[in-house]
Design an enzyme around this catalytic site. Structure first.
Site, PDB file in Angstrom:
ATOM      1  N   ASN A   9      39.466  34.185  44.641  1.00  0.00           N
ATOM      2  CA  ASN A   9      39.302  34.286  43.190  1.00  0.00           C
ATOM      3  C   ASN A   9      40.422  35.160  42.643  1.00  0.00           C
ATOM      4  O   ASN A   9      40.410  36.379  42.835  1.00  0.00           O
ATOM      5  CB  ASN A   9      37.921  34.913  42.893  1.00  0.00           C
ATOM      6  CG  ASN A   9      37.735  35.208  41.416  1.00  0.00           C
ATOM      7  OD1 ASN A   9      38.495  34.743  40.568  1.00  0.00           O
ATOM      8  ND2 ASN A   9      36.707  35.990  41.101  1.00  0.00           N
ATOM      9  N   TRP A  10      41.376  34.533  41.976  1.00  0.00           N
ATOM     10  CA  TRP A  10      42.547  35.280  41.474  1.00  0.00           C
ATOM     11  C   TRP A  10      42.234  36.031  40.174  1.00  0.00           C
ATOM     12  O   TRP A  10      43.087  36.711  39.639  1.00  0.00           O
ATOM     13  CB  TRP A  10      43.733  34.331  41.268  1.00  0.00           C
ATOM     14  CG  TRP A  10      44.256  33.726  42.540  1.00  0.00           C
ATOM     15  CD1 TRP A  10      43.802  33.953  43.820  1.00  0.00           C
ATOM     16  CD2 TRP A  10      45.335  32.783  42.682  1.00  0.00           C
ATOM     17  NE1 TRP A  10      44.537  33.224  44.727  1.00  0.00           N
ATOM     18  CE2 TRP A  10      45.468  32.492  44.064  1.00  0.00           C
ATOM     19  CE3 TRP A  10      46.199  32.152  41.781  1.00  0.00           C
ATOM     20  CZ2 TRP A  10      46.445  31.612  44.552  1.00  0.00           C
ATOM     21  CZ3 TRP A  10      47.158  31.268  42.262  1.00  0.00           C
ATOM     22  CH2 TRP A  10      47.280  31.001  43.634  1.00  0.00           C
ATOM     23  N   LYS A  11      41.044  35.856  39.656  1.00  0.00           N
ATOM     24  CA  LYS A  11      40.622  36.507  38.401  1.00  0.00           C
ATOM     25  C   LYS A  11      41.704  36.333  37.321  1.00  0.00           C
ATOM     26  O   LYS A  11      42.386  35.321  37.316  1.00  0.00           O
ATOM     27  CB  LYS A  11      40.313  37.978  38.652  1.00  0.00           C
ATOM     28  CG  LYS A  11      39.361  38.191  39.839  1.00  0.00           C
ATOM     29  CD  LYS A  11      38.739  39.544  39.793  1.00  0.00           C
ATOM     30  CE  LYS A  11      37.995  39.813  41.081  1.00  0.00           C
ATOM     31  NZ  LYS A  11      37.035  40.865  40.963  1.00  0.00           N
ATOM     32  N   HIS A  95      29.792  34.277  38.057  1.00  0.00           N
ATOM     33  CA  HIS A  95      30.434  35.474  38.627  1.00  0.00           C
ATOM     34  C   HIS A  95      29.928  36.695  37.860  1.00  0.00           C
ATOM     35  O   HIS A  95      29.724  36.645  36.651  1.00  0.00           O
ATOM     36  CB  HIS A  95      31.959  35.360  38.525  1.00  0.00           C
ATOM     37  CG  HIS A  95      32.665  36.434  39.299  1.00  0.00           C
ATOM     38  ND1 HIS A  95      32.808  37.712  38.815  1.00  0.00           N
ATOM     39  CD2 HIS A  95      33.229  36.428  40.538  1.00  0.00           C
ATOM     40  CE1 HIS A  95      33.452  38.447  39.736  1.00  0.00           C
ATOM     41  NE2 HIS A  95      33.715  37.685  40.784  1.00  0.00           N
ATOM     42  N   GLU A  97      31.283  39.302  36.794  1.00  0.00           N
ATOM     43  CA  GLU A  97      32.095  39.754  35.646  1.00  0.00           C
ATOM     44  C   GLU A  97      31.752  38.940  34.407  1.00  0.00           C
ATOM     45  O   GLU A  97      31.777  39.452  33.287  1.00  0.00           O
ATOM     46  CB  GLU A  97      33.594  39.680  36.006  1.00  0.00           C
ATOM     47  CG  GLU A  97      33.977  40.799  36.977  1.00  0.00           C
ATOM     48  CD  GLU A  97      35.176  40.514  37.849  1.00  0.00           C
ATOM     49  OE1 GLU A  97      35.921  39.559  37.580  1.00  0.00           O
ATOM     50  OE2 GLU A  97      35.363  41.259  38.837  1.00  0.00           O
ATOM     51  N   GLU A 167      27.418  38.224  46.090  1.00  0.00           N
ATOM     52  CA  GLU A 167      28.417  39.244  45.794  1.00  0.00           C
ATOM     53  C   GLU A 167      27.739  40.463  45.161  1.00  0.00           C
ATOM     54  O   GLU A 167      27.492  40.475  43.946  1.00  0.00           O
ATOM     55  CB  GLU A 167      29.440  38.698  44.801  1.00  0.00           C
ATOM     56  CG  GLU A 167      30.221  37.514  45.299  1.00  0.00           C
ATOM     57  CD  GLU A 167      31.550  37.400  44.572  1.00  0.00           C
ATOM     58  OE1 GLU A 167      32.580  37.443  45.226  1.00  0.00           O
ATOM     59  OE2 GLU A 167      31.550  37.314  43.336  1.00  0.00           O
ATOM     60  N   GLY A 173      35.605  44.726  43.977  1.00  0.00           N
ATOM     61  CA  GLY A 173      36.779  45.459  43.505  1.00  0.00           C
ATOM     62  C   GLY A 173      36.678  46.964  43.668  1.00  0.00           C
ATOM     63  O   GLY A 173      37.478  47.709  43.093  1.00  0.00           O
ATOM     64  N   SER A 212      35.006  43.101  48.235  1.00  0.00           N
ATOM     65  CA  SER A 212      35.974  43.906  48.998  1.00  0.00           C
ATOM     66  C   SER A 212      36.173  43.416  50.432  1.00  0.00           C
ATOM     67  O   SER A 212      36.338  44.216  51.355  1.00  0.00           O
ATOM     68  CB  SER A 212      35.579  45.383  48.972  1.00  0.00           C
ATOM     69  OG  SER A 212      35.584  45.866  47.638  1.00  0.00           O
ATOM     70  N   GLY A 233      38.383  38.428  46.254  1.00  0.00           N
ATOM     71  CA  GLY A 233      39.064  38.748  45.000  1.00  0.00           C
ATOM     72  C   GLY A 233      40.434  39.343  45.288  1.00  0.00           C
ATOM     73  O   GLY A 233      41.381  38.635  45.631  1.00  0.00           O
ATOM     74  N   GLY A 234      40.527  40.662  45.178  1.00  0.00           N
ATOM     75  CA  GLY A 234      41.816  41.370  45.298  1.00  0.00           C
ATOM     76  C   GLY A 234      42.664  40.922  46.478  1.00  0.00           C
ATOM     77  O   GLY A 234      43.873  40.676  46.326  1.00  0.00           O
TER      78      GLY A 234
HETATM   79  C1  PEP Z   1      35.325  38.739  43.421  1.00  0.00           C
HETATM   80  O1  PEP Z   1      35.839  39.002  42.360  1.00  0.00           O
HETATM   81  O2  PEP Z   1      34.671  37.689  43.533  1.00  0.00           O
HETATM   82  C2  PEP Z   1      35.492  39.662  44.541  1.00  0.00           C
HETATM   83  C3  PEP Z   1      34.753  39.505  45.606  1.00  0.00           C
HETATM   84  O3  PEP Z   1      36.426  40.652  44.381  1.00  0.00           O
HETATM   85  P1  PEP Z   1      36.947  41.693  45.487  1.00  0.00           P
HETATM   86  O4  PEP Z   1      37.210  40.934  46.757  1.00  0.00           O
HETATM   87  O5  PEP Z   1      38.223  42.247  44.901  1.00  0.00           O
HETATM   88  O6  PEP Z   1      35.897  42.716  45.660  1.00  0.00           O
END
Ligand code: PEP
Length: 251
Positions: A9-11, A95, A97, A167, A173, A212, A233-234
């Site tokens: 997920n590049w957000k 998601h 967010e 999640e 994040g 993470s 994500g990151g």
């Molecule tokens: C996400 O945004 O779906 C996610 C899991 O982010 P991160 O890996 O950065 O925690």
């Protein structure tokens, strides 16, 4: 046997130049043949990523879709049918967010899930508790309620063509990861809730862990019996790190 899926997920990240670099990095990764891989760029970059990854094995998804499946008067939104037309095969729904910062209620999430499926996109339904909810011992209840929203409206059959991502909000994040045991407990509960309706569908649905995930913790998480890959994500913004996570999901 469920085939693992690792999804990036590049957000709201990326410029045309940085996306081109990321595509180039991904094209050079040695990816395991027994793992599905997908990336979710911003809508703006979907076309560039679809073209850049053409001929490879990495699927492209979108991070959101409209509640209506077909094009129409809904300023600023993108219909699932338009995402399909642009080359997407998956879409994230629910998601955290979007749930917490952009007002996607359980009801909206159900409508987006249904819109995605109506067009043949694979919805990736995201579920997870906040830190306060975990500390109050409400994790399983919260996740069960989020899952029920879709289950009650669309029926268990909807999960024959869907992916679930657990999640925990407190792990997204933040650098904090659920332990493999904490994640497994929730994944097993999710699968159990589906199994109460249909054991075959429950046994086939892929449940990803997100929060993470990095190459260093991926092997242990992906080794758990009900964890079928990850939503990253990151770490998915670094092609080498993402490639290593994909390899961790392979056998
Ligand atoms: C996400 O945004 O779906 C996610 C899991 O982010 P991160 O890996 O950065 O925690």
């Amino acid at each position: 046997m469920r085939r693992p899926l690792v999804a990036g997920n590049w957000k709201m990240h990326g410029t045309r130049a940085s996306v081109a670099e990321l595509i180039e990095g991904l094209r050079h990764q040695v990816l395991p043949g027994d793992v599905d891989v997908a990336v979710f760029p911003t809508c703006l970059h979907v076309g560039q990523v679809v073209a850049g990854l053409e001929g490879g094995v990495i699927a492209v998804g979108a991070q959101n879709c409209a509640v209506e499946s077909m094009p129409g008067a809904l300023t600023g939104e993108v219909a699932a049918s338009q995402l399909l037309d642009a080359g997407c095969s998956l879409v994230l729904v629910g998601h955290s967010e979007r749930r917490l910062l952009l007002g996607d209620s359980d009801e909206v999430v159900v409508r987006k899930f249904a819109a995605a499926q109506a067009c043949g996109l694979l919805p990736v339904l995201c579920l997870g508790e906040t830190l306060a909810q975990r500390e109050a011992g409400q994790t399983l209840e919260v996740v069960a309620r989020q899952l029920s929203g879709v289950l009650e409206e669309l029926g268990v059959g909807a999960f024959a063509n869907a992916v679930i991502a657990y999640e925990p909000v407190w792990a997204i994040g933040t650098g904090l990861t659920a332990s493999a045991q904490q994640a497994q407990e929730v994944h097993a509960a999710i699968r159990g809730q589906l199994a109460a309706e249909n054991a075959e569908i429950a046994g086939g649905v892929r449940i990803l862990y997100g929060g993470s995930v990095k190459a260093v913790n991926a092997v242990e998480l992906f080794g758990m019996p009900d964890i079928d890959g990850g939503l990253i994500g990151g770490a998915s913004l670094n092609a080498d790190e993402f490639g290593a996570i994909c390899r961790a999901a392979g056998n």
